[in-house]
Design a protein around this motif. Structure first.
Motif, PDB file in Angstrom:
ATOM      1  N   GLN A   1      -4.607  28.462  34.769  1.00  0.00           N
ATOM      2  CA  GLN A   1      -3.838  29.008  33.651  1.00  0.00           C
ATOM      3  C   GLN A   1      -2.949  27.939  33.024  1.00  0.00           C
ATOM      4  O   GLN A   1      -2.797  27.882  31.800  1.00  0.00           O
ATOM      5  N   ILE A   2      -2.369  27.094  33.862  1.00  0.00           N
ATOM      6  CA  ILE A   2      -1.542  26.001  33.344  1.00  0.00           C
ATOM      7  C   ILE A   2      -2.390  25.066  32.493  1.00  0.00           C
ATOM      8  O   ILE A   2      -2.004  24.671  31.385  1.00  0.00           O
ATOM      9  N   LEU A   3      -3.559  24.705  33.010  1.00  0.00           N
ATOM     10  CA  LEU A   3      -4.417  23.783  32.265  1.00  0.00           C
ATOM     11  C   LEU A   3      -4.899  24.399  30.965  1.00  0.00           C
ATOM     12  O   LEU A   3      -4.937  23.726  29.933  1.00  0.00           O
ATOM     13  N   ASP A   4      -5.289  25.670  31.010  1.00  0.00           N
ATOM     14  CA  ASP A   4      -5.795  26.316  29.794  1.00  0.00           C
ATOM     15  C   ASP A   4      -4.730  26.397  28.708  1.00  0.00           C
ATOM     16  O   ASP A   4      -5.047  26.418  27.511  1.00  0.00           O
TER      17      ASP A   4
ATOM     18  N   TYR B   1       4.004  20.762  31.279  1.00  0.00           N
ATOM     19  CA  TYR B   1       4.161  22.216  31.220  1.00  0.00           C
ATOM     20  C   TYR B   1       5.551  22.657  31.705  1.00  0.00           C
ATOM     21  O   TYR B   1       5.954  23.807  31.499  1.00  0.00           O
ATOM     22  N   ALA B   2       6.305  21.770  32.350  1.00  0.00           N
ATOM     23  CA  ALA B   2       7.637  22.128  32.862  1.00  0.00           C
ATOM     24  C   ALA B   2       8.617  21.005  32.573  1.00  0.00           C
ATOM     25  O   ALA B   2       9.096  20.328  33.482  1.00  0.00           O
ATOM     26  N   PRO B   3       8.946  20.779  31.307  1.00  0.00           N
ATOM     27  CA  PRO B   3       9.814  19.645  30.974  1.00  0.00           C
ATOM     28  C   PRO B   3      11.287  19.886  31.269  1.00  0.00           C
ATOM     29  O   PRO B   3      12.069  18.951  31.315  1.00  0.00           O
TER      30      PRO B   3
ATOM     31  N   GLN C   1       4.652   8.934  29.780  1.00  0.00           N
ATOM     32  CA  GLN C   1       5.415  10.167  29.585  1.00  0.00           C
ATOM     33  C   GLN C   1       5.225  11.047  30.815  1.00  0.00           C
ATOM     34  O   GLN C   1       4.114  11.453  31.135  1.00  0.00           O
ATOM     35  N   TYR C   2       6.318  11.311  31.506  1.00  0.00           N
ATOM     36  CA  TYR C   2       6.239  12.132  32.717  1.00  0.00           C
ATOM     37  C   TYR C   2       5.685  13.505  32.382  1.00  0.00           C
ATOM     38  O   TYR C   2       6.148  14.159  31.443  1.00  0.00           O
ATOM     39  N   SER C   3       4.701  13.944  33.160  1.00  0.00           N
ATOM     40  CA  SER C   3       4.079  15.232  32.884  1.00  0.00           C
ATOM     41  C   SER C   3       3.571  15.870  34.169  1.00  0.00           C
ATOM     42  O   SER C   3       2.691  15.334  34.837  1.00  0.00           O
ATOM     43  N   ASN C   4       4.136  17.024  34.506  1.00  0.00           N
ATOM     44  CA  ASN C   4       3.676  17.764  35.672  1.00  0.00           C
ATOM     45  C   ASN C   4       2.230  18.218  35.515  1.00  0.00           C
ATOM     46  O   ASN C   4       1.523  18.407  36.505  1.00  0.00           O
ATOM     47  N   THR C   5       1.803  18.384  34.286  1.00  0.00           N
ATOM     48  CA  THR C   5       0.422  18.811  34.027  1.00  0.00           C
ATOM     49  C   THR C   5      -0.582  17.825  34.636  1.00  0.00           C
ATOM     50  O   THR C   5      -1.635  18.226  35.126  1.00  0.00           O
TER      51      THR C   5
END
Length: 219
Positions: free
Chosen positions: A166-169, A148-150, A185-189
């Motif tokens: 909200q981020i997950l949705d 969500y924040a690449p 793959q790096y992912s803050n999610t």
């Protein structure tokens, strides 16, 4: 000296973490009670590491016998206009928090409250293929969930308040970028999901749990 070895190992971690003032309040009367020669040696090592790594600033705390004995900030907290760093200043912690979130998950596994091979959907409903993607895969960035924040800089969607849900949705309900466990793959999610798992299993807010089980025992 073990104290200095520990300091050198942890300096670059603290370079982008929060200021230590809030943590130091209980031990304020002990600050700066170390030998001048040791203090000078610590300062020299810190300045050398900062110069080597190119970090603009760092804040350090030295603990001895359970007491905070020395605090110091080095470099500039702001480059333009220049503002000197102080121990009271707080910095954005970035992804340093991920290792603590992962530690919380591992502690819960040790206690038998979850397994790394559990599907994330067992604890957090809604993510795409949540019955297949495992906790192990979100911790290792092999889940396939989009980041969500690449970007390496703030974007408009990050400037206001937003909840984990909200981020997950928005991001964890998209199709996966690849089959779980097949790519990295790096992912803050991923770590938003991990934090929600900790809260679901413990019934506590993530940072309250970290304070009680990871940070406070070492102060």
């Amino acid at each position: 000296m073990r104290l200095l070895a520990t300091f050198v190992g942890g300096l670059m971690l603290t370079a982008s973490t929060v200021g230590i003032q809030a943590w130091a309040q209980d031990s304020q009367d002990s600050i700066d009670r170390i030998e001048p020669a040791l203090k000078a040696r610590i300062d020299r090592i810190a300045e050398q590491v900062i110069a080597l790594r190119g970090a603009p600033s760092a804040s350090i705390a030295v603990v001895e016998g359970g007491k905070l004995v020395y605090t110091r900030a080095y470099g500039l907290a702001r480059l333009d206009p220049p503002i000197a760093a102080t121990p009271e200043m707080r910095y954005s912690i970035g992804s340093i928090s991920k290792q603590f979130c992962a530690s919380a998950i591992l502690l819960l596994q040790e206690e038998g409250k979850l397994s790394l091979d559990d599907p994330v959907g067992k604890y957090v409903p809604g993510p795409t293929r949540g019955n297949e993607v495992t906790i192990r895969e979100i911790l290792s960035h092999t889940s396939g969930y989009q980041d969500y924040a690449p970007e390496d800089y703030p974007v408009q969607s990050q400037l206001g308040s937003v909840t984990p849900r909200q981020i997950l949705d928005t991001w964890a309900t998209k199709p996966l970028d690849f089959e779980p466990g097949t790519q990295w793959q790096y992912s803050n999610t991923n770590y938003v999901i991990a934090g929600l798992i900790v809260e679901k299993v413990t019934g506590e807010k993530l940072f309250a749990y970290l304070g009680e089980h990871i940070f406070r025992p070492w102060v």
